[in-house]
Design an enzyme around this catalytic site. Structure first.
Site, PDB file in Angstrom:
ATOM      1  CB  SER A  36      30.638  51.623  26.097  1.00 57.75           C
ATOM      2  OG  SER A  36      31.842  52.285  25.778  1.00 57.75           O
ATOM      3  CG  ASN A  42      36.321  52.200  20.025  1.00 60.12           C
ATOM      4  OD1 ASN A  42      37.257  52.260  20.810  1.00 60.12           O
ATOM      5  ND2 ASN A  42      35.577  53.237  19.753  1.00 60.12           N
ATOM      6  CG  ASP A  43      33.339  50.251  23.488  1.00 64.00           C
ATOM      7  OD1 ASP A  43      33.954  51.328  23.496  1.00 64.00           O
ATOM      8  OD2 ASP A  43      32.117  50.154  23.413  1.00 64.00           O
ATOM      9  CB  ILE A  44      36.984  44.535  22.681  1.00 66.34           C
ATOM     10  CG1 ILE A  44      37.348  44.787  21.221  1.00 66.34           C
ATOM     11  CG2 ILE A  44      35.542  44.120  22.806  1.00 66.34           C
ATOM     12  CD1 ILE A  44      37.245  43.541  20.357  1.00 66.34           C
ATOM     13  CB  THR A  45      41.307  47.832  21.969  1.00 67.25           C
ATOM     14  OG1 THR A  45      40.703  49.056  21.517  1.00 67.25           O
ATOM     15  CG2 THR A  45      41.054  46.752  20.937  1.00 67.25           C
TER      16      THR A  45
END
Lengths: 95, 446
Positions: free
Chosen positions: B416, B375-378
């Site tokens: 996050s 999720n966060d890494i995109t």
């Protein structure tokens, strides 16, 4: 040996470590952790050295003995896990 | 037989073996030889020590080593690849504890530099309890504890640690040594407790570095060059990994330990609707694509979806001649390189697996991005929204692909706490469910 001499070795080793690790491919970061984990078991030779100095069975010897056990666990476990991981990264034609 | 000078030479050879062992990891081709060289060096150092310095109780030592070998090898072979992060954390803790015990034994024996030994003890103690807490968390036996005032407590404990350490070095009283050990254990635990799941790769790397530096500390007190060199190598390795991870998250080490994200629930998300796709849609679009990029995250690991994923990639490639690539963000998963090992386990060819910078230009020409358990890494807010906790973090630019599939359990915010606007983008389709089940359904429809 003087502290200054040991410090020199330590700092130069940090530099070697820095450059060697920089060259590790990110795909192998997990095996890097477990290989470095296994070799940190080198503390076993300190445990053996301390055990060798004990004259009779006392607290020092007991502590060294437990330390030998723990460090061995670290060494055997670490190298086995690394080996298992690295086997996975074989090319198809190597089988 | 070989004498003390011979022993010294053997230690030097062992140290060289360790340097070359790590050097071997620069390519998958040389990596196994490297590991074997490491084992050789270790065996050499231990054997030579036993020969030159016989102990009163060699039998006891050998039995301890033998027992540890049995347990260590058996466990390491038994454990599942998805459980690797916790196994490595546990082994790391064991190494740290070993340094603590050796340091204490030396101090009890006397004739040793209290300063050097106690540094080794303190660092080893933090490595031990920190790794233990990390192990419990990764194993899922311990939830994140966001206790209020954690930072103040940590600063107080740390100051206490420094004071007891100074007290011990100056007074040489044993009670101060015990307090130092206890304080180090306490500090390792309290500093690791508030750190959340996605920061785990960083924490494990830091603890790895600590166990190395602890060995160096013990090496100083014994004037043992092998320990100093090896400890420094391990310390440097852990430090570099930790810094690489923090860079990939645009956080600092201070942020990781002192500004832990508060994991938020799905806030004002319900009001917006995301388009929901079906495994049939995914199968159809990917069959007809010329290029598909798969982006795995921790969700793939926890669901054990790597085999289903490999299956999907093989069918797409062999039957439909689709160019399938895997994109791995440096901090995906719970330890450095976590995704790579799992994909390798499922026999995904490592030539098809790419890092952040190599793959990002490819998304523009990709027909489908299949994001599984990440999720966060995109999250594109990392590039555009200065108020986002992710701002500045380099991301995988999946939104540039023609169609993006998100395999997720729910629309929840990422670790996050940041919402991912990509879920609501026009070219995104959500595939709700367990990563493994969804992928298997896609395969069934190919």
């Amino acid at each position: 040996m003087s502290l200054l001499f040991l410090m020199t070795i330590f700092i130069l080793s940090c530099f070697i470590g820095y450059f060697v690790v920089q060259g590790v491919t990110p795909a192998l970061h997990a095996p890097l952790m477990s290989v470095s984990n296994a070799i940190s078991g080198i503390v076993i030779i300190a445990a053996l050295t301390t055990a060798a100095l004990a004259e009779d069975f006392n607290n020092e010897e007991l502590l060294s003995l437990i330390a030998v056990f723990l460090a061995s666990l670290n060494i055997f476990g670490g190298f086995t896990v690394s080996n298992r991981m690295l086997k996975l990264f074989k090319k198809k034609d190597e089988k | 037989m070989i004498g003390f000078e011979g022993l010294y030479v053997i230690y030097l050879i062992a140290s060289m073996c360790f340097i070359l062992a790590i050097r071997g990891l620069s390519s998958p081709k040389t990596a196994r030889n490297g590991n074997q060289l490491g084992m050789f060096g270790m065996g050499l150092a231990v054997l030579a020590t036993l020969l030159v310095l016989p102990t009163r109780n060699d039998l006891g030592i050998l039995s301890a080593g033998f027992l540890a070998a049995l347990i260590g090898i058996w466990t390491a072979n038994k454990v599942k690849m998805t459980a690797l992060p916790q196994v490595i954390a546990l082994l790391n803790g064991v190494g740290g504890l070993s340094s603590v015990l050796v340091g204490m034994a030396q101090i009890l024996r006397g004739q040793v530099s209290l300063f050097d030994s106690s540094v080794g003890i303190a660092i080893g103690g933090v490595a031990f309890s920190g790794s233990l807490i990390a192990f419990f968390k990764l194993q899922g036996w311990l939830k994140n504890k966001h206790f209020s005032g954690a930072n103040i407590i940590n600063i107080i404990i740390f100051s206490g640690l420094i004071i007891t350490w100074a007290e011990f070095v100056m007074t040489e009283r044993m009670y101060a040594l015990y307090m130092l050990v206890f304080g180090a254990f306490l500090f390792g635990a309290t500093i690791t407790l508030p750190v959340g799941g996605a920061d785990m790769p960083i924490v494990i790397s830091v603890l790895n570095a600590f166990s190395g530096f602890a060995a160096s500390g013990i090496g100083f007190s014994l004037s043992n060059v092998a320990l100093i060199i090896t400890g420094a190598l391990v310390g440097a390795s852990g430090t570099i990994l930790a810094l690489a991870m923090t860079k990939a998250m645009n956080r600092s080490l201070v942020d990781v330990f002192f500004k832990t994200f508060t994991e938020s629930e799905e806030k004002d998300f319900q009001s917006r609707t995301a388009r929901v796709g079906s495994p049939q849609d995914a199968a159809f679009l990917m069959e007809n694509a010329s290029k598909v990029i798969i982006v795995p995250g921790y969700g793939m690991a926890s669901a054990g979806a790597q085999y289903a994923l490999k299956n999907m990639a093989s069918i797409l490639k062999d039957k439909y001649h689709v160019d399938v690539k895997f994109a791995i963000h440096p901090v995906a998963g719970r330890m450095p390189g976590h995704m790579n090992v799992l994909l390798a386990e499922a026999k995904v060819d490592y030539d098809k697996v790419f890092g952040l910078e190599e793959i990002n230009p490819d998304f523009e020409t990709a027909d489908v991005a299949y994001v599984i358990g990440a999720n966060d890494i995109t999250n594109p807010l990392a590039k555009t929204d200065a108020s986002s906790p992710l701002y500045g973090m380099p991301i995988l630019e999946v939104s540039k692909a023609k169609t993006v599939f998100f395999v997720k359990r729910s629309l929840g915010a990422g670790y996050s706490g940041a919402q991912n606007p990509l879920f609501f983008a026009d070219n995104t389709l959500m595939l709700y469910g367990d990563a493994k089940k969804v992928t298997e359904e896609v395969v069934a429809n190919l």
